[in-house]
Design a protein around this motif. Sequence first.
Motif, PDB file in Angstrom:
ATOM      1  N   ALA A   9     -31.260  55.249  15.262  1.00  0.00           N
ATOM      2  CA  ALA A   9     -31.477  53.810  15.404  1.00  0.00           C
ATOM      3  C   ALA A   9     -32.823  53.524  16.068  1.00  0.00           C
ATOM      4  CB  ALA A   9     -30.350  53.182  16.209  1.00  0.00           C
ATOM      5  N   ALA A  10     -33.278  54.439  16.920  1.00  0.00           N
ATOM      6  CA  ALA A  10     -34.541  54.226  17.608  1.00  0.00           C
ATOM      7  C   ALA A  10     -35.731  54.470  16.683  1.00  0.00           C
ATOM      8  CB  ALA A  10     -34.632  55.151  18.817  1.00  0.00           C
ATOM      9  N   ASN A  11     -35.580  55.277  15.638  1.00  0.00           N
ATOM     10  CA  ASN A  11     -36.679  55.604  14.729  1.00  0.00           C
ATOM     11  C   ASN A  11     -36.298  55.251  13.289  1.00  0.00           C
ATOM     12  OD1 ASN A  11     -38.995  56.572  13.627  1.00  0.00           O
ATOM     13  ND2 ASN A  11     -38.614  58.725  14.096  1.00  0.00           N
ATOM     14  N   PRO A  12     -36.225  53.956  12.946  1.00  0.00           N
ATOM     15  CA  PRO A  12     -35.822  53.597  11.587  1.00  0.00           C
ATOM     16  C   PRO A  12     -36.955  53.728  10.560  1.00  0.00           C
ATOM     17  CG  PRO A  12     -36.216  51.619  12.862  1.00  0.00           C
ATOM     18  CD  PRO A  12     -36.370  52.796  13.793  1.00  0.00           C
ATOM     19  N   SER A  13     -38.204  53.832  10.987  1.00  0.00           N
ATOM     20  CA  SER A  13     -39.317  53.899  10.031  1.00  0.00           C
ATOM     21  C   SER A  13     -39.296  55.190   9.222  1.00  0.00           C
ATOM     22  CB  SER A  13     -40.652  53.745  10.755  1.00  0.00           C
ATOM     23  OG  SER A  13     -40.850  54.845  11.634  1.00  0.00           O
ATOM     24  N   GLY A  14     -38.797  56.261   9.763  1.00  0.00           N
ATOM     25  CA  GLY A  14     -38.699  57.510   9.016  1.00  0.00           C
ATOM     26  C   GLY A  14     -37.761  57.361   7.830  1.00  0.00           C
ATOM     27  N   GLY A  15     -36.723  56.587   7.975  1.00  0.00           N
ATOM     28  CA  GLY A  15     -35.783  56.353   6.886  1.00  0.00           C
ATOM     29  C   GLY A  15     -36.390  55.495   5.795  1.00  0.00           C
ATOM     30  N   ILE A  16     -37.139  54.478   6.175  1.00  0.00           N
ATOM     31  CA  ILE A  16     -37.761  53.595   5.192  1.00  0.00           C
ATOM     32  C   ILE A  16     -38.856  54.343   4.434  1.00  0.00           C
ATOM     33  CG2 ILE A  16     -39.180  51.537   4.929  1.00  0.00           C
ATOM     34  CD1 ILE A  16     -37.637  50.308   7.259  1.00  0.00           C
ATOM     35  N   LEU A  17     -39.625  55.120   5.158  1.00  0.00           N
ATOM     36  CA  LEU A  17     -40.697  55.889   4.523  1.00  0.00           C
ATOM     37  C   LEU A  17     -40.131  56.892   3.524  1.00  0.00           C
ATOM     38  CD1 LEU A  17     -43.727  56.342   4.429  1.00  0.00           C
ATOM     39  CD2 LEU A  17     -43.452  58.050   6.216  1.00  0.00           C
ATOM     40  N   SER A  18     -39.023  57.509   3.871  1.00  0.00           N
ATOM     41  CA  SER A  18     -38.422  58.481   2.961  1.00  0.00           C
ATOM     42  C   SER A  18     -37.832  57.806   1.717  1.00  0.00           C
ATOM     43  CB  SER A  18     -37.348  59.293   3.682  1.00  0.00           C
ATOM     44  OG  SER A  18     -36.261  58.457   4.033  1.00  0.00           O
TER      45      SER A  18
END
Length: 103
Positions: A9-18
């Motif tokens: 939840a603290a690092n959602p940008s990795g999910g969007i980038l993937s």
Amino acid sequence: MFQAMTAQAANPSGGILSLIVPLVLMVAIFYFLMIRPQNKKQKQRNAMLSQLKKGDKIVTIGGLHGTIAEITDDVVVLRVNDVTKLTFDRNAISSAVSRETAE
């Protein structure tokens, strides 16, 4: 287990980038394998149609071979033999076979 969920939840940008990277790659592959070659063929066909002249031997989409007797912007009159002349739409021309040198 709770710590793993808070880390995601603290690092959602990795999910969007993937998710975005594969989508961009699919669009790029689609463009280079499908759209670009089709545009090249269309440009070649338009150039061939614009360079047609009276006396050129052509083949229609239906497979009819003939020589151009008259040509306008939209209509082509083909001479199939000494007597028969047929009128076709200019878009019905598939390819130019060769050009007669003497008329």
